[in-house]
Design a protein around this motif. Structure first.
Motif, PDB file in Angstrom:
ATOM      1  N   VAL A 149     101.567  72.093  48.839  1.00  9.77           N
ATOM      2  CA  VAL A 149     101.739  71.023  49.805  1.00  9.77           C
ATOM      3  C   VAL A 149     101.568  69.671  49.156  1.00  9.77           C
ATOM      4  O   VAL A 149     100.695  69.489  48.324  1.00  9.77           O
ATOM      5  CB  VAL A 149     100.692  71.140  50.919  1.00  9.77           C
ATOM      6  N   LYS A 150     102.399  68.753  49.521  1.00 10.14           N
ATOM      7  CA  LYS A 150     102.218  67.400  49.038  1.00 10.14           C
ATOM      8  C   LYS A 150     102.408  66.423  50.188  1.00 10.14           C
ATOM      9  O   LYS A 150     103.361  66.517  50.924  1.00 10.14           O
ATOM     10  CB  LYS A 150     103.214  67.095  47.944  1.00 10.14           C
ATOM     11  N   GLY A 151     101.420  65.460  50.303  1.00 13.71           N
ATOM     12  CA  GLY A 151     101.438  64.519  51.436  1.00 13.71           C
ATOM     13  C   GLY A 151     102.665  63.731  51.397  1.00 13.71           C
ATOM     14  O   GLY A 151     102.946  62.708  51.634  1.00 13.71           O
TER      15      GLY A 151
ATOM     16  N   ILE B  45      96.246  73.853  49.263  1.00 13.98           N
ATOM     17  CA  ILE B  45      97.239  73.123  48.483  1.00 13.98           C
ATOM     18  C   ILE B  45      97.939  74.070  47.521  1.00 13.98           C
ATOM     19  O   ILE B  45      99.161  74.057  47.383  1.00 13.98           O
ATOM     20  CB  ILE B  45      96.560  71.978  47.726  1.00 13.98           C
TER      21      ILE B  45
ATOM     22  N   ILE C 268      92.825  63.837  56.000  1.00 16.39           N
ATOM     23  CA  ILE C 268      92.783  63.001  54.792  1.00 16.39           C
ATOM     24  C   ILE C 268      94.029  62.122  54.706  1.00 16.39           C
ATOM     25  O   ILE C 268      93.950  60.915  54.455  1.00 16.39           O
ATOM     26  CB  ILE C 268      92.653  63.878  53.526  1.00 16.39           C
ATOM     27  N   TRP C 269      95.186  62.722  54.927  1.00 17.17           N
ATOM     28  CA  TRP C 269      96.430  61.949  54.826  1.00 17.17           C
ATOM     29  C   TRP C 269      96.481  60.852  55.880  1.00 17.17           C
ATOM     30  O   TRP C 269      96.935  59.743  55.607  1.00 17.17           O
ATOM     31  CB  TRP C 269      97.637  62.863  54.988  1.00 17.17           C
TER      32      TRP C 269
END
Lengths: 312, 280
Positions: B278-280, B273, B208-209
């Motif tokens: 977690v953060k992109g 997540i 996705i990222w």
């Protein structure tokens, strides 16, 4: 909840104590397993950090070639102090921080309601998460059209509600930054809510049962149990949220390009514009160094503050 | 609240309805985008908004986006290529490193891990310029390979998978060692299968990222035929000018694959997540 940088410190402390039973085979295997990652991080992150710091002392333009480098000491930094566009970008960055508590508050309220008080929990999680996983470019373009001042749906609605002169949103220097912040709030709620729901689920149920026996109402339970026990989660989200405001780029690049008249220029945007549009590499590197210092200060500050604020 | 699961609660039911209404409001920009992509151009800004198009133009719009003058399918292929390869390499590199840092007791691992994790807080924008210069020097500029490499060494992936490897019991590994297995065999046959769900979660997030990444392609790609979807989306928008129905069809097309992947993998994405923060 640990952030990676906190975990780094505790890992460093832990590993040291147990090192007597090492075989040399273990050493070799260990380095082999981590070497692809290490090489990548070294070449693509560590070296560039050093290079950024070195370049921040240079006056250099890409097109001049290597010979054109002129070492100016702290000249770039002195120039930054008198650079209106830079000062405005820093100020905008700090204004942007207000988005963080706003989306944290909304996310916490939504998380409490969704975790305990509704049916179809799975649907709600997916619905509020959608903006977070969507392509930010596509989202920014949709909002650009929604915000269109004269015939965009939002202003048509406002006009039909009797507001004759609705704001021009991203076309108005006074409203542009707030408009961008609104979109960031909208895209950030999903992530924050999911983390809050995870935090809620780690609160022991018997605390609420004990409170019920004592006859505590919903508000008392929230202020005395839920809110304090969520403080590690809130702290984690505050720190990651604050740091992420320093990285906001895509939405600015697509929607406003820092305008109108610099009203949405953030440090990262100014850095990009200076380096890749105006090709002033040395000067842009000094902006990068300042950006790096800000993030470093926040990260160090969080360690100091954490002990005082957070209930574990 | 005892036995709240047992019977239908009116309070819960009413809150569900209210929350549902709020969620629709929250999703209105997406709904507007989807509906607009089905309309003929002159109906786009008709007010009050036609939530069900009076005149359908869906096929023409999407055909124009996918195989028209600026055909999306080409950029789709680019995005799929870049995202799939980045995801595979990144998952592999992260899993290897995560195993090394959690299950092998080697000299200096604590310090090395500390350094690797410390790089996580560096904002990517602060190192873009040296990366750009480096890429120009070694010929990775304006290539898919360069783009893939930029996304392949994920500190977050390593951190996240390490948490899961630490949950693998040390006895499994010790007993395999007594049976004569080396670390590579243990990794492939024992540890990796045990953390497969975590690797899958990470792979979905990385996909996705990478798919959504705008900044790296913007800086490291120049040639139009190499563009990934976010760049193509922006270019399509500037080429289409005032044709908002087409622009919305392009936006729907850009988001759709993510939505499908997310809906299929939503449970593991949300759990991943929540677990990793977690953060992109």
């Amino acid at each position: 909840m640990e952030t990676p940088s906190q975990a780094a410190v505790s890992a460093g402390l832990k590993k040291r104590t147990k090192s007597s039973s090492l075989a040399s085979g273990e050493n070799l295997a260990g380095w082999l397993f981590v070497s692809p990652m290490l090489i990548g991080v070294f070449v693509l992150v560590l070296l560039p950090i050093l290079a950024t710091i070195v370049l921040s002392f240079a006056d250099w333009n890409f097109v001049q070639g290597w010979d054109g480098i002129d070492w100016v000491g702290f000249g770039n930094f002195e120039k930054l102090l008198h650079d209106d566009q830079f000062i405005r970008s820093v100020r905008n960055n700090f204004l942007f921080l207000f988005a963080v508590p706003i989306y944290m508050f909304i996310s916490m309220v939504l998380a409490v309601i969704i975790d305990r008080h509704v049916y179809m929990k799975a649907y709600f999680k997916v619905a509020y998460f959608m903006p977070y996983i969507s392509s930010i470019v596509a989202v920014a373009i949709v909002w650009q059209v929604l915000f269109q001042p004269s015939y965009g749906p939002i202003n048509q609605l406002l006009k039909s509600l009797g507001i004759d002169n609705p704001p021009m949103w991203i076309a108005d220097p006074k409203f542009a930054l707030i408009s961008i912040m609104m979109i960031v709030v909208w895209t950030s709620i999903g992530f924050n809510m999911i983390i809050y729901i995870a935090g809620l689920q780690s609160i022991p149920k018997d605390l609420y049962e004990a409170a019920d026996i004592d006859g505590a109402g919903g508000w008392t339970k929230f202020t005395r149990i839920t809110f304090p026990l969520l403080s590690p989660t809130s702290f984690f989200l505050l720190v990651t949220g604050v740091i992420s405001t320093f990285k906001v780029f895509d939405i600015i690049a697509v929607m406003t390009q820092g305008g109108p008249i610099g009203s949405t220029s953030l440090m990262v945007w100014y850095l990009y514009d200076t380096a890749f549009v105006n090709l002033k590499v040395g000067y842009a590197s000094s902006i990068a160094a300042v950006l790096f210092l800000f993030v470093l200060a926040i990260t160090v500050g969080q360690w100091a503050a954490q002990k005082r604020w957070v209930n574990y | 609240m005892p036995n709240q699961e047992a019977a239908f609660s009116w309070r819960k039911g009413i809150l569900t309805v209210i929350m549902f209404a709020i969620s629709i409001l929250f999703l209105l920009p997406f709904i507007w985008m989807l509906v607009t992509s089905f309309k003929i151009e002159k109906d786009v800004f008709v007010y009050p908004i036609e939530w069900i198009p009076k005149q359908w133009n869906a096929i023409t719009n999407y055909k124009e986006v996918w195989v028209g003058e600026y055909p999306f399918w080409k950029y789709y292929l680019n995005s799929i290529k870049v995202a799939v390869i980045t995801t595979i390499i990144s998952a592999l590199v992260s899993a290897l490193a995560a195993y090394g840092f959690s299950k092998i007791n080697f000299k200096g691992s604590g310090y090395v891990f500390m350094i690797v994790l410390a790089t996580y807080m560096v904002p990517h924008q602060a190192i873009l310029i040296p990366q750009f210069i480096l890429y120009r020097q070694i010929g990775l500029f304006d290539s898919h390979l360069g783009l893939i490499l930029l996304g392949s060494f994920s500190v977050l992936g390593t951190f996240m998978l390490r948490q899961f490897f630490m949950g693998v019991h040390q006895e499994f590994i010790e007993s395999a060692k007594i049976d004569g297995a080396n670390h590579f065999k243990i990794f492939m046959n024992i540890a990796l299968p045990l953390v497969k769900p975590a690797v899958a979660t990470y792979a979905i997030l990385r996909f996705i990222w990478t798919w959504n990444d705008y900044q790296n392609p913007l800086i490291f790609l120049r040639t139009d035929k190499l563009f990934t979807i976010p760049l193509a989306m922006q270019k399509f928008t500037s080429l289409s000018g005032e044709f908002y129905s087409l622009i919305m069809a392009a936006a729907v097309s850009a988001i759709l694959p993510l939505l499908l992947i997310f809906i299929i993998g939503q449970k593991s994405v949300i759990e991943g997540i929540a677990l990793g923060g977690v953060k992109g």
